[in-house]
Motif scaffolding. Sequence first.
Motif, short mmCIF file in Angstrom:
data_model
loop_
_atom_site.label_atom_id
_atom_site.label_comp_id
_atom_site.label_asym_id
_atom_site.label_seq_id
_atom_site.Cartn_x
_atom_site.Cartn_y
_atom_site.Cartn_z
N UNK A 115 0.83 -1.20 0.00
CA UNK A 115 0.00 0.00 0.00
C UNK A 115 0.87 1.25 0.00
N UNK A 116 1.94 1.24 0.76
CA UNK A 116 2.87 2.37 0.79
C UNK A 116 3.51 2.58 -0.57
N UNK A 117 3.93 1.52 -1.22
CA UNK A 117 4.56 1.63 -2.53
C UNK A 117 3.58 2.15 -3.57
N UNK A 118 2.35 1.69 -3.51
CA UNK A 118 1.34 2.15 -4.46
C UNK A 118 1.04 3.62 -4.26
N UNK A 119 0.88 4.06 -3.03
CA UNK A 119 0.59 5.47 -2.77
C UNK A 119 1.77 6.36 -3.16
N UNK A 120 2.98 5.91 -2.94
CA UNK A 120 4.15 6.71 -3.31
C UNK A 120 4.25 6.85 -4.82
N UNK A 121 3.95 5.79 -5.54
CA UNK A 121 4.03 5.83 -6.99
C UNK A 121 2.87 6.62 -7.59
N UNK A 122 1.73 6.59 -6.93
CA UNK A 122 0.54 7.21 -7.46
C UNK A 122 0.63 8.74 -7.43
N UNK A 123 1.17 9.33 -6.41
CA UNK A 123 1.22 10.78 -6.27
C UNK A 123 2.63 11.28 -6.51
N UNK A 124 2.91 11.67 -7.75
CA UNK A 124 4.22 12.17 -8.11
C UNK A 124 4.39 13.62 -7.69
N UNK A 125 5.60 14.14 -7.88
CA UNK A 125 5.89 15.51 -7.48
C UNK A 125 5.08 16.53 -8.28
N UNK A 126 4.89 16.28 -9.57
CA UNK A 126 4.12 17.24 -10.37
C UNK A 126 2.67 17.31 -9.89
N UNK A 127 2.09 16.18 -9.51
CA UNK A 127 0.74 16.17 -8.99
C UNK A 127 0.67 16.92 -7.67
N UNK A 128 1.68 16.75 -6.85
CA UNK A 128 1.70 17.47 -5.57
C UNK A 128 1.84 18.97 -5.78
N UNK A 129 2.66 19.39 -6.76
CA UNK A 129 2.79 20.82 -7.03
C UNK A 129 1.49 21.41 -7.56
N UNK A 130 0.77 20.65 -8.37
CA UNK A 130 -0.54 21.10 -8.82
C UNK A 130 -1.48 21.26 -7.64
N UNK A 131 -1.42 20.34 -6.73
CA UNK A 131 -2.24 20.43 -5.51
C UNK A 131 -1.88 21.64 -4.67
N UNK A 132 -0.59 21.95 -4.57
CA UNK A 132 -0.17 23.13 -3.82
C UNK A 132 -0.66 24.39 -4.50
N UNK A 133 -0.58 24.43 -5.83
CA UNK A 133 -1.05 25.60 -6.57
C UNK A 133 -2.54 25.82 -6.35
N UNK A 134 -3.31 24.76 -6.40
CA UNK A 134 -4.76 24.88 -6.17
C UNK A 134 -5.03 25.30 -4.73
N UNK A 135 -4.31 24.71 -3.79
CA UNK A 135 -4.53 25.01 -2.37
C UNK A 135 -4.12 26.42 -2.00
N UNK A 136 -3.19 27.02 -2.72
CA UNK A 136 -2.76 28.37 -2.36
C UNK A 136 -3.38 29.44 -3.25
N UNK A 137 -3.53 29.19 -4.54
CA UNK A 137 -4.06 30.20 -5.44
C UNK A 137 -5.59 30.31 -5.38
N UNK A 138 -6.26 29.19 -5.20
CA UNK A 138 -7.73 29.20 -5.14
C UNK A 138 -8.28 30.09 -4.03
N UNK A 139 -7.87 29.86 -2.79
CA UNK A 139 -8.35 30.73 -1.71
C UNK A 139 -7.89 32.19 -1.86
N UNK A 140 -6.70 32.39 -2.41
CA UNK A 140 -6.21 33.76 -2.61
C UNK A 140 -7.11 34.51 -3.59
N UNK A 141 -7.51 33.85 -4.67
CA UNK A 141 -8.43 34.47 -5.63
C UNK A 141 -9.77 34.76 -4.97
N UNK A 142 -10.27 33.79 -4.23
CA UNK A 142 -11.56 33.96 -3.56
C UNK A 142 -11.54 35.16 -2.62
N UNK A 143 -10.52 35.26 -1.76
CA UNK A 143 -10.49 36.35 -0.79
C UNK A 143 -10.24 37.70 -1.44
#
Length: 110
Positions: free
Chosen positions: A13-41
């Motif tokens: 399960x650990x190996x599958x989760x590590x392979x499933x979420x790559x760095x580019x996916x995490x950076x996209x998540x960070x962009x959504x998590x930081x830019x989305x609320x900033x636009x809203x406010x």
Amino acid sequence: MRSATSTTISSMDTAIRSAQWGRSTRFIGIAIASLGPAIFWCLAIQLAAYGMGISLSTTTIGAVFATIALFLFAVCAPIMLRKPTAETLVTAPPVAVSKTRSGPDRANAH
């Protein structure tokens, strides 16, 4: 009561989760998590100012946007970019194995 667990399933399960979420996916998540609320406010502040009859400059709204986005990036990045450990992964609870027998409980019989 005994419980049966398997470390093989946990490590898979650990190996599958590590392979499933790559760095580019995490950076996209960070962009959504930081830019989305900033636009809203920024929109909420602009609408509130408009409702009160105050005109905010583009520089002010840009500064508010940058401040909120950078703050959320600084908070979210360490959390989202860390490598998952076995303790932080959500895994299925261990299956309880119990032996059942039919008839009266002979150990507690008087």
